[in-house]
Design an enzyme around this catalytic site. Sequence first.
Site, mmCIF file in Angstrom:
data_model
loop_
_atom_site.group_PDB
_atom_site.id
_atom_site.type_symbol
_atom_site.label_atom_id
_atom_site.label_comp_id
_atom_site.label_asym_id
_atom_site.label_seq_id
_atom_site.Cartn_x
_atom_site.Cartn_y
_atom_site.Cartn_z
ATOM 1 C CE LYS A 152 -4.437 1.183 2.121
ATOM 2 N NZ LYS A 152 -5.200 1.424 0.911
ATOM 3 C CD GLU A 185 -6.608 -4.372 -5.684
ATOM 4 O OE1 GLU A 185 -7.060 -4.558 -4.536
ATOM 5 O OE2 GLU A 185 -5.438 -4.040 -5.913
HETATM 6 N N1 PXG Z 1 -7.746 -2.615 -2.877
HETATM 7 C C1 PXG Z 1 -7.104 -1.440 -2.907
HETATM 8 C C2 PXG Z 1 -6.291 -1.088 -4.078
HETATM 9 C C3 PXG Z 1 -7.206 -0.577 -1.803
HETATM 10 O O1 PXG Z 1 -6.578 0.601 -1.819
HETATM 11 C C4 PXG Z 1 -8.659 -2.186 -0.748
HETATM 12 C C5 PXG Z 1 -8.500 -3.001 -1.841
HETATM 13 C C6 PXG Z 1 -9.485 -2.682 0.411
HETATM 14 O O2 PXG Z 1 -8.659 -2.992 1.507
HETATM 15 P P1 PXG Z 1 -9.162 -2.846 3.026
HETATM 16 O O3 PXG Z 1 -7.996 -3.308 3.828
HETATM 17 O O4 PXG Z 1 -9.515 -1.398 3.246
HETATM 18 O O5 PXG Z 1 -10.324 -3.726 3.153
HETATM 19 C C7 PXG Z 1 -8.017 -0.949 -0.709
HETATM 20 C C8 PXG Z 1 -8.173 -0.048 0.467
HETATM 21 C C9 PXG Z 1 -8.862 6.003 0.634
HETATM 22 C C10 PXG Z 1 -8.906 4.634 1.184
HETATM 23 O O6 PXG Z 1 -8.854 6.945 1.422
HETATM 24 C C11 PXG Z 1 -8.472 3.574 0.424
HETATM 25 C C12 PXG Z 1 -8.511 2.298 0.953
HETATM 26 C C13 PXG Z 1 -8.989 2.099 2.217
HETATM 27 C C14 PXG Z 1 -9.426 3.160 2.961
HETATM 28 C C15 PXG Z 1 -9.392 4.446 2.442
HETATM 29 O O7 PXG Z 1 -8.805 6.152 -0.576
HETATM 30 N N2 PXG Z 1 -8.073 1.291 0.154
#
Ligand code: PXG
Length: 295
Positions: A152, A185
Amino acid sequence: MSSPKVYVAGKLYEKSEAKVSVFDHGLLYGDGVFEGIRAYNGRVFRLVRHVDRLFDSARAIHLKIPMSPGGMARAIVDTLAANGLVDAYIRVVVTRGSGSLGLDPRKTTDPQVIVITDAIALYPAELYDHGLKIITAGTMRNHPAALNPRVKSLNYLNNIMAKIEATNAGCLEALMLNARGEVAECTGDNIFVVKRGVVSTPSVESGILEGITREAVIELARARGLEVRERPLDRHDVYTADECFLTGTAAEVIPVVMCDGRALGDGAPGPISRDLRSRFHELVRSEPQDPIPPV
Ligand code: PXG
């Protein structure tokens, strides 16, 4: 409530005073990592999993976070408390730090740990009732051999390019494929399909972020006796799904009812998606917060 406080490198600052250097490689090169976390009723959901993922992301890019995982968990919880928030979105950022121009991370000296807490920006409520429309982006998901989606990182341009495609098509999310043309995804959410009662989602080999919501939803689905497969999916699987939903920290569990102009299933949120959404809702509001690891 008093004005928002932001944690930067061990201290809390007023929002307007929270700053990093313009020479920070996080800004200059997207060199750093982050996490998006939520608190419900004053409890941080899966705190340890988020902190672990942050440290794994940092390790993968050879970035040493200048504190222990326990110290990071403490900084998150303390920042939340200082802001008097019980339901919140938490953004943790670790930059490579400032240094001279040039890619070489050895030119940096001071990785910055930042914790921002804010109110949560959710999808509009009616989308949970009626479902989301998505498109497939032409922009493919980062190749794992280039920048692994498991990291990330602060470089989210790949997803931002796809998000622009979604917005231009009048959608809020875009489906991203990998270099083999398989479903990976969405730009900030993982994807699931349901066919004849079996729940399927791409595995890590398809080049995804291992979402913490995804993990929780897999556990919930298995606990209620559903078969869950982590396997390669292609767009055929999405177009012909009985149900489809996305999972993510911000979105929680949100049904998808249309992809690339095709109605999925009967074009309305399906029973399994609705059930998993309510089980997830229940989980986040009842699960105790993880104990803070030793600092
Ligand atoms: N794929 C990607 C590419 C992400 O960035 C998820 C899946 C889902 O992962 P989680 O662990 O949240 O279930 C993400 C998560 C934002 C923001 O502010 C982005 C995410 C999570 C929270 C906030 O853009 N991405």
